[in-house]
Design a protein around this motif. Structure first.
Motif, PDB file in Angstrom:
ATOM      1  N   PRO A   9       0.891  -1.347  -0.032  1.00  0.00           N
ATOM      2  CA  PRO A   9       0.141   0.226   0.095  1.00  0.00           C
ATOM      3  C   PRO A   9       0.840   1.219   0.039  1.00  0.00           C
ATOM      4  O   PRO A   9       1.935   1.217   0.382  1.00  0.00           O
ATOM      5  N   SER A  10       0.273   2.185  -0.722  1.00  0.00           N
ATOM      6  CA  SER A  10       1.244   3.547  -0.756  1.00  0.00           C
ATOM      7  C   SER A  10       1.743   4.222   0.543  1.00  0.00           C
ATOM      8  O   SER A  10       2.744   4.546   0.622  1.00  0.00           O
ATOM      9  N   LEU A  11       0.949   3.903   1.704  1.00  0.00           N
ATOM     10  CA  LEU A  11       1.618   4.249   2.980  1.00  0.00           C
ATOM     11  C   LEU A  11       2.611   3.406   3.487  1.00  0.00           C
ATOM     12  O   LEU A  11       3.673   4.230   4.147  1.00  0.00           O
ATOM     13  N   LYS A  28      10.297  -3.633   3.753  1.00  0.00           N
ATOM     14  CA  LYS A  28       8.913  -3.229   3.316  1.00  0.00           C
ATOM     15  C   LYS A  28       7.937  -4.131   4.268  1.00  0.00           C
ATOM     16  O   LYS A  28       7.057  -3.563   4.746  1.00  0.00           O
ATOM     17  N   ALA A  29       7.959  -5.222   4.414  1.00  0.00           N
ATOM     18  CA  ALA A  29       7.514  -6.192   5.157  1.00  0.00           C
ATOM     19  C   ALA A  29       7.447  -5.772   6.749  1.00  0.00           C
ATOM     20  O   ALA A  29       6.474  -5.918   7.344  1.00  0.00           O
ATOM     21  N   GLN A  30       8.696  -5.464   7.197  1.00  0.00           N
ATOM     22  CA  GLN A  30       8.559  -5.152   8.612  1.00  0.00           C
ATOM     23  C   GLN A  30       8.215  -3.956   8.830  1.00  0.00           C
ATOM     24  O   GLN A  30       7.396  -3.615   9.791  1.00  0.00           O
ATOM     25  N   ILE A  31       8.181  -2.905   7.773  1.00  0.00           N
ATOM     26  CA  ILE A  31       7.575  -1.639   8.059  1.00  0.00           C
ATOM     27  C   ILE A  31       5.775  -1.728   7.994  1.00  0.00           C
ATOM     28  O   ILE A  31       5.254  -1.276   8.909  1.00  0.00           O
ATOM     29  N   TYR A  32       5.537  -2.553   7.128  1.00  0.00           N
ATOM     30  CA  TYR A  32       4.142  -2.901   6.996  1.00  0.00           C
ATOM     31  C   TYR A  32       3.474  -3.708   8.497  1.00  0.00           C
ATOM     32  O   TYR A  32       2.431  -3.005   8.986  1.00  0.00           O
ATOM     33  N   LYS A  33       4.007  -4.690   8.950  1.00  0.00           N
ATOM     34  CA  LYS A  33       3.919  -5.183  10.243  1.00  0.00           C
ATOM     35  C   LYS A  33       3.846  -4.283  11.413  1.00  0.00           C
ATOM     36  O   LYS A  33       3.028  -4.282  12.103  1.00  0.00           O
ATOM     37  N   MET A  34       4.940  -3.355  11.403  1.00  0.00           N
ATOM     38  CA  MET A  34       4.925  -2.402  12.369  1.00  0.00           C
ATOM     39  C   MET A  34       3.990  -1.204  12.443  1.00  0.00           C
ATOM     40  O   MET A  34       3.197  -0.980  13.438  1.00  0.00           O
ATOM     41  N   LEU A  35       3.658  -0.807  11.272  1.00  0.00           N
ATOM     42  CA  LEU A  35       2.464   0.123  11.082  1.00  0.00           C
ATOM     43  C   LEU A  35       1.006  -0.536  11.424  1.00  0.00           C
ATOM     44  O   LEU A  35       0.092   0.003  12.036  1.00  0.00           O
ATOM     45  N   VAL A  36       0.876  -1.740  11.017  1.00  0.00           N
ATOM     46  CA  VAL A  36      -0.276  -2.488  11.369  1.00  0.00           C
ATOM     47  C   VAL A  36      -0.350  -2.597  12.990  1.00  0.00           C
ATOM     48  O   VAL A  36      -1.619  -2.466  13.702  1.00  0.00           O
ATOM     49  N   LYS A  37       0.544  -3.052  13.529  1.00  0.00           N
ATOM     50  CA  LYS A  37       0.728  -3.600  14.956  1.00  0.00           C
ATOM     51  C   LYS A  37       0.556  -2.126  15.719  1.00  0.00           C
ATOM     52  O   LYS A  37      -0.154  -2.244  16.864  1.00  0.00           O
ATOM     53  N   SER A  38       1.142  -1.104  15.344  1.00  0.00           N
ATOM     54  CA  SER A  38       0.921   0.236  16.123  1.00  0.00           C
ATOM     55  C   SER A  38      -0.383   0.685  15.971  1.00  0.00           C
ATOM     56  O   SER A  38      -0.620   1.783  16.438  1.00  0.00           O
ATOM     57  N   GLY A  39      -1.328   0.068  15.046  1.00  0.00           N
ATOM     58  CA  GLY A  39      -2.752   0.743  14.683  1.00  0.00           C
ATOM     59  C   GLY A  39      -2.649   1.812  13.766  1.00  0.00           C
ATOM     60  O   GLY A  39      -3.552   2.661  13.837  1.00  0.00           O
ATOM     61  N   MET A  40      -1.406   2.112  13.077  1.00  0.00           N
ATOM     62  CA  MET A  40      -1.376   3.178  12.125  1.00  0.00           C
ATOM     63  C   MET A  40      -2.224   2.953  10.805  1.00  0.00           C
ATOM     64  O   MET A  40      -2.829   3.788  10.336  1.00  0.00           O
ATOM     65  N   ILE A  41      -2.172   1.757  10.378  1.00  0.00           N
ATOM     66  CA  ILE A  41      -2.923   1.276   9.414  1.00  0.00           C
ATOM     67  C   ILE A  41      -3.628   0.114   9.436  1.00  0.00           C
ATOM     68  O   ILE A  41      -3.209  -0.654  10.460  1.00  0.00           O
ATOM     69  N   PRO A  43      -5.100  -3.831   7.873  1.00  0.00           N
ATOM     70  CA  PRO A  43      -4.236  -4.813   7.096  1.00  0.00           C
ATOM     71  C   PRO A  43      -4.235  -4.609   5.885  1.00  0.00           C
ATOM     72  O   PRO A  43      -3.527  -5.260   4.981  1.00  0.00           O
ATOM     73  N   ASN A  44      -5.378  -3.822   5.322  1.00  0.00           N
ATOM     74  CA  ASN A  44      -5.487  -3.386   3.991  1.00  0.00           C
ATOM     75  C   ASN A  44      -4.475  -2.372   3.626  1.00  0.00           C
ATOM     76  O   ASN A  44      -4.328  -1.787   2.419  1.00  0.00           O
ATOM     77  N   GLY A  45      -4.008  -1.758   4.429  1.00  0.00           N
ATOM     78  CA  GLY A  45      -2.983  -0.485   4.275  1.00  0.00           C
ATOM     79  C   GLY A  45      -3.598   0.618   4.458  1.00  0.00           C
ATOM     80  O   GLY A  45      -2.794   1.955   4.080  1.00  0.00           O
ATOM     81  N   ASP A  46      -4.805   0.891   4.640  1.00  0.00           N
ATOM     82  CA  ASP A  46      -5.480   2.138   4.676  1.00  0.00           C
ATOM     83  C   ASP A  46      -5.338   2.522   6.311  1.00  0.00           C
ATOM     84  O   ASP A  46      -5.213   1.891   7.238  1.00  0.00           O
TER      85      ASP A  46
END
Length: 138
Positions: A9-11, A28-41, A43-46
């Motif tokens: 996802p773009s974010l 990027k996978a680590q960034i994605y997991k970190m953003l989801v875990k922290s509640g920033m995005i 699972p769809n990246g929104d």
């Protein structure tokens, strides 16, 4: 599947570029997991409601294709370095669609791809299509 074949996802992409610029070397996978875990995005990246309310993605706006695009032209150019050298007068913000470029920029970016010895056949094909499209923009 290699990470470079995954479309994030773009974010996530933007966060990854920011991390790199600050010397943080995460995948990027680590960034994605970190953003989801922290509640920033989600699972769809929104971005989550809490991230939006906190103003953490305020420089970005959701456009019709479902992705987010920088609302400031300076941030957009920073996120998309291929546009950095073009004057601001070649860009227009279109509500619900994001930043649009004129035929001059389309031709310039397409020619950059065609002149790049490292471009792939798919990139070259897209560049040729963009040159055809630019003819109809004028």
């Amino acid at each position: 599947m290699k990470e470079e074949n995954i479309i994030y996802p773009s974010l996530v992409e933007e966060s990854y570029q920011i991390a790199l610029a600050h010397g943080v070397h995460k995948t990027k996978a680590q960034i994605y997991k970190m953003l989801v875990k922290s509640g920033m995005i989600d699972p769809n990246g929104d971005p989550t409601e809490s991230a939006l309310k906190a103003g953490l993605v305020s420089e970005y706006s959701r456009v019709d294709d479902g992705n987010y695009q920088a609302t400031s032209l300076a941030v957009f150019k920073q996120d998309n370095p291929m546009y950095a050298g073009y004057a601001d007068s070649h860009f227009t913000w279109i509500d619900d669609q994001g930043w649009a470029v004129d035929a001059f920029v389309v031709r310039g970016v397409a020619n950059d791809v065609l002149n790049d010895p490292d471009s792939t056949p798919e990139q070259r094909q897209t560049a040729y299509e963009q040159l055809e499209y630019a003819k109809h923009m004028e």
